[in-house]
Design a protein around this motif. Structure first.
Motif, PDB file in Angstrom:
ATOM      1  N   ALA A 146      30.802  56.437  66.352  1.00  0.00           N
ATOM      2  CA  ALA A 146      30.207  57.760  66.556  1.00  0.00           C
ATOM      3  C   ALA A 146      28.693  57.636  66.794  1.00  0.00           C
ATOM      4  CB  ALA A 146      30.476  58.648  65.339  1.00  0.00           C
ATOM      5  N   TYR A 147      28.073  56.796  65.990  1.00  0.00           N
ATOM      6  CA  TYR A 147      26.614  56.628  66.064  1.00  0.00           C
ATOM      7  C   TYR A 147      26.195  56.049  67.415  1.00  0.00           C
ATOM      8  CZ  TYR A 147      21.963  54.870  64.700  1.00  0.00           C
ATOM      9  OH  TYR A 147      20.619  54.612  64.638  1.00  0.00           O
ATOM     10  N   VAL A 148      26.849  54.970  67.813  1.00  0.00           N
ATOM     11  CA  VAL A 148      26.510  54.297  69.076  1.00  0.00           C
ATOM     12  C   VAL A 148      26.800  55.220  70.272  1.00  0.00           C
ATOM     13  CG1 VAL A 148      27.364  52.507  70.648  1.00  0.00           C
ATOM     14  CG2 VAL A 148      26.765  51.923  68.287  1.00  0.00           C
ATOM     15  N   GLY A 149      27.999  55.821  70.245  1.00  0.00           N
ATOM     16  CA  GLY A 149      28.398  56.651  71.378  1.00  0.00           C
ATOM     17  C   GLY A 149      27.497  57.853  71.533  1.00  0.00           C
ATOM     18  N   SER A 301      21.603  52.824  57.654  1.00  0.00           N
ATOM     19  CA  SER A 301      20.529  53.493  56.911  1.00  0.00           C
ATOM     20  C   SER A 301      20.444  54.963  57.322  1.00  0.00           C
ATOM     21  CB  SER A 301      19.194  52.752  57.083  1.00  0.00           C
ATOM     22  OG  SER A 301      18.660  52.985  58.347  1.00  0.00           O
ATOM     23  N   THR A 302      20.626  55.244  58.614  1.00  0.00           N
ATOM     24  CA  THR A 302      20.611  56.645  59.054  1.00  0.00           C
ATOM     25  C   THR A 302      21.729  57.433  58.385  1.00  0.00           C
ATOM     26  OG1 THR A 302      19.803  55.968  61.222  1.00  0.00           O
ATOM     27  CG2 THR A 302      20.782  58.165  61.081  1.00  0.00           C
ATOM     28  N   THR A 303      22.915  56.852  58.396  1.00  0.00           N
ATOM     29  CA  THR A 303      24.077  57.580  57.900  1.00  0.00           C
ATOM     30  C   THR A 303      24.011  57.764  56.384  1.00  0.00           C
ATOM     31  OG1 THR A 303      25.290  56.602  59.731  1.00  0.00           O
ATOM     32  CG2 THR A 303      26.596  57.701  58.056  1.00  0.00           C
ATOM     33  N   TYR A 306      21.621  60.588  55.675  1.00  0.00           N
ATOM     34  CA  TYR A 306      22.269  61.882  55.924  1.00  0.00           C
ATOM     35  C   TYR A 306      23.247  62.235  54.805  1.00  0.00           C
ATOM     36  CZ  TYR A 306      20.807  62.537  60.881  1.00  0.00           C
ATOM     37  OH  TYR A 306      20.115  62.757  62.036  1.00  0.00           O
ATOM     38  N   LEU A 307      24.015  61.217  54.374  1.00  0.00           N
ATOM     39  CA  LEU A 307      25.001  61.455  53.313  1.00  0.00           C
ATOM     40  C   LEU A 307      24.314  61.881  52.018  1.00  0.00           C
ATOM     41  CD1 LEU A 307      27.581  58.527  53.672  1.00  0.00           C
ATOM     42  CD2 LEU A 307      28.145  60.971  53.605  1.00  0.00           C
ATOM     43  N   ARG A 308      23.261  61.163  51.664  1.00  0.00           N
ATOM     44  CA  ARG A 308      22.572  61.467  50.399  1.00  0.00           C
ATOM     45  C   ARG A 308      21.902  62.832  50.451  1.00  0.00           C
ATOM     46  NH1 ARG A 308      20.918  55.676  50.694  1.00  0.00           N
ATOM     47  NH2 ARG A 308      22.448  54.591  49.376  1.00  0.00           N
ATOM     48  N   ALA A 309      21.447  63.209  51.674  1.00  0.00           N
ATOM     49  CA  ALA A 309      20.803  64.512  51.820  1.00  0.00           C
ATOM     50  C   ALA A 309      21.831  65.636  51.940  1.00  0.00           C
ATOM     51  CB  ALA A 309      19.901  64.500  53.052  1.00  0.00           C
ATOM     52  N   GLY A 310      23.110  65.267  51.979  1.00  0.00           N
ATOM     53  CA  GLY A 310      24.162  66.284  52.108  1.00  0.00           C
ATOM     54  C   GLY A 310      24.244  66.871  53.515  1.00  0.00           C
ATOM     55  N   GLU A 311      23.621  66.221  54.487  1.00  0.00           N
ATOM     56  CA  GLU A 311      23.663  66.777  55.852  1.00  0.00           C
ATOM     57  C   GLU A 311      24.962  66.460  56.568  1.00  0.00           C
ATOM     58  OE1 GLU A 311      20.332  67.495  58.261  1.00  0.00           O
ATOM     59  OE2 GLU A 311      19.103  66.063  57.140  1.00  0.00           O
ATOM     60  N   ILE A 312      25.595  65.379  56.174  1.00  0.00           N
ATOM     61  CA  ILE A 312      26.924  65.114  56.712  1.00  0.00           C
ATOM     62  C   ILE A 312      27.839  64.766  55.545  1.00  0.00           C
ATOM     63  CG2 ILE A 312      25.963  64.268  58.913  1.00  0.00           C
ATOM     64  CD1 ILE A 312      26.711  61.464  58.120  1.00  0.00           C
ATOM     65  N   GLN A 313      29.117  64.850  55.796  1.00  0.00           N
ATOM     66  CA  GLN A 313      30.067  64.554  54.723  1.00  0.00           C
ATOM     67  C   GLN A 313      31.236  63.771  55.280  1.00  0.00           C
ATOM     68  OE1 GLN A 313      32.306  68.148  53.478  1.00  0.00           O
ATOM     69  NE2 GLN A 313      31.005  69.253  54.914  1.00  0.00           N
ATOM     70  N   PRO A 314      31.831  62.933  54.430  1.00  0.00           N
ATOM     71  CA  PRO A 314      32.976  62.167  54.908  1.00  0.00           C
ATOM     72  C   PRO A 314      34.207  63.068  54.960  1.00  0.00           C
ATOM     73  CG  PRO A 314      32.618  61.738  52.594  1.00  0.00           C
ATOM     74  CD  PRO A 314      31.527  62.676  53.021  1.00  0.00           C
TER      75      PRO A 314
END
Lengths: 348, 348
Positions: A146-149, A301-303, A306-314
């Motif tokens: 997802a990140y690369v694409g 590190s980016t992901t 984001y996870l720690r900031a709650g901006e994205i979720q698994p």
């Protein structure tokens, strides 16, 4: 001290035609001695979590071994165990880089244990405080894809209009979440009302639709993108790609990540208007995340941030046990998974 | 001193369906006063050479004015004169940048004279010792298109394997010649035995074939490219693109320059395998040379150097007179032209 276990693993009985069926798979067992011959540099890993990916079907097809694809998708041999990305724990190691008890990630097998030969892809894993299953999905190959694409292939800018197909899939849901985190307008397609609701309510997509309810995808996309599409992250190919191309803006980018329609039926091809491709200067780019391992550190590190900031979720869809693998793959092609499909093989 | 001439020009009687027919066109005349109102900054140009391009057909279609294409290909209005790239001579100028007798290049009309309004694309032309017709083709937009598409979009390396379709067309023949000059292996497709001979014997292509004699384009390309295709310069779209994609190497690049098959029949679309696009990490990129005017200087100096060194040669197909324009365009879609189709409107 020569411990022997029964290793249960999944194999294909035959090359798969069309969509995978239960009858294509077989659960086999073979004894495995948990020790190393002197001088061996192999590593025996107890598999904990393994990934289920639509692309695996490709290698189950007979055409993979034909001249068509021989150079890029090596066909599986019926009866052999099947590679899959996963996380495990080292039980025996002849390789000085790994010690008993190490948590590792890499190419494992759809089974209870993996014997990783020298040169196999295996790395020690620092879970960084996240559950191990995260490292099979959002922090593993699906996440990297997802990140690369999205970031490397599509070079998105804040405010751009992003369309993601199979938007609740393992990769699609992350692309949408990355795009939202960047400040894009994001619409996703999925295959049920429940999925559409999840995209909008749980993942914060600006819009979502059930492609099964739409009769004219071109008009549908026009409705969701009155100002056109800048980026299309394509997980499905087929008619959806043609409809997206018709709605792309000038200098639009299409990352071709998956073509689930072609995996099961090679004749279901995308036929985008090349007049649009020319006049709108579109770029249609295929990619494989494996070419971008140099970006793994950046991605991680980016992901994690984001996870720690709650901006994205698994978004995980976890089944238990080796025997649940075939149905997990079959369900994937029936659109039954929500997010990343993972098999939990064993407790740590 | 108010001289009046009869300006003869070509227009369309109606929007064109399918391939262009003689009955779609009309030769009209209107009086033109060769003088300027005080304060006007228009320029009247006597047209000398004008270009015939397949893409012009697009703007003759009714769908150009529909929502599909509205933003990128403005439809012509039946009865109006038709834009074309060309070279001419200034006869009257209200614009201080141009004086009577200046040789100019830019967007002229399919007719005897062009009234270029302020803001129209027009530049003084230094012929640099080359015939004026060169500046409509090899040193004009066709040349720039070949240069940009090959060097900028495909980023070729010496020794790479290059396939060009419509290889005797205005752009294709130059792409092939640029590729040969760079040290690539080059194969072209064309529509007759005579064209195939020209490609090999006159232009030095490593191979060429008549696509009309081939029943399975995929096997044909396999025969000509046993080591695969690195670069496909696509002038035709349709089945040829699908066949090329099947034969592309990993990291292959496809510049989509023209889709002559779609121009006359929008349903004749390319349907390349997206599985190939992914696994081979292919890039399919549309482009318009007009976006790269900043490279015009580089293009011109490179191409002039090649010309002077005899490494490339112009391939011109020149007809005489305004009345020959419709059949020139019609013949283009019947594959009758060899190289750049140009109309000589008048003697300098």
């Amino acid at each position: 001290m020569k411990m022997e276990v029964v290793n249960r693993y999944i194999t294909i009985k035959n090359h798969v035609e069309g969509a995978p069926q239960d009858s294509d798979f077989e659960l086999r067992s073979s004894p495995l001695v948990l020790s190393m011959e002197p001088g061996s540099d192999e590593v025996i890993v107890k598999n904990l979590y393994v990934s289920i990916d639509p692309a695996q079907l490709n290698r189950m097809k007979s055409y993979s071994s034909s001249q068509d694809c021989s150079t890029f998708a090596v066909a599986m041999t019926p009866g052999e165990d099947i590679d899959a990305y996963g996380v495990g724990k080292v039980v025996v190691s002849g390789n000085p880089k790994f010690g008993k008890g190490d948590i590792v990630a890499g190419f494992l097998k759809w089974g209870g244990f993996t014997v990783v030969k020298s040169g196999g892809m295996l790395n020690k894993l620092d879970p960084m405080g996240f559950p191990l299953s995260y490292h099979v999905g959002i922090l593993g190959f699906s996440g990297l894809t997802a990140y690369v694409g999205f970031f490397e292939i599509c070079k998105p800018k804040k405010g751009e209009k992003v369309f993601v197909s199979a938007a609740l899939g393992s990769v699609g849901n992350l692309v949408g979440q990355f795009a939202k985190a960047l400040g894009c307008y994001v619409v996703g397609s999925a295959g049920s009302k429940e999925k559409v609701a999840l995209l909008k309510e749980k993942l914060g997509f600006d819009g979502a639709f059930n492609y099964r309810e739409e009769t004219d995808l071109k008009s549908t996309l026009q409705r969701y993108f009155p100002d056109g599409i800048d980026i299309y992250f394509d997980n499905v190919g087929g008619d959806m790609q043609g409809a997206a191309v018709s709605n792309m803006n000038i200098n639009g980018r299409i990352a071709v990540c998956g073509v689930i329609s072609e995996y099961t039926d090679r004749e279901k091809r995308a036929a985008p208007s090349m007049i649009d491709v020319i006049y709108k200067r579109l770029k249609i780019q295929g990619f494989l995340a494996g070419d971008y391992l140099n970006l793994f550190g950046d991605f991680l590190s980016t992901t994690c941030d984001y996870l720690r900031a709650g901006e994205i979720q698994p978004l995980e869809d976890i089944s238990d046990g080796v025997e649940s693998i075939p149905s997990a793959l079959i369900n994937l092609f029936e659109g039954q998974n929500i997010g990343k499909k993972i098999i939990k093989i064993a407790e740590e």
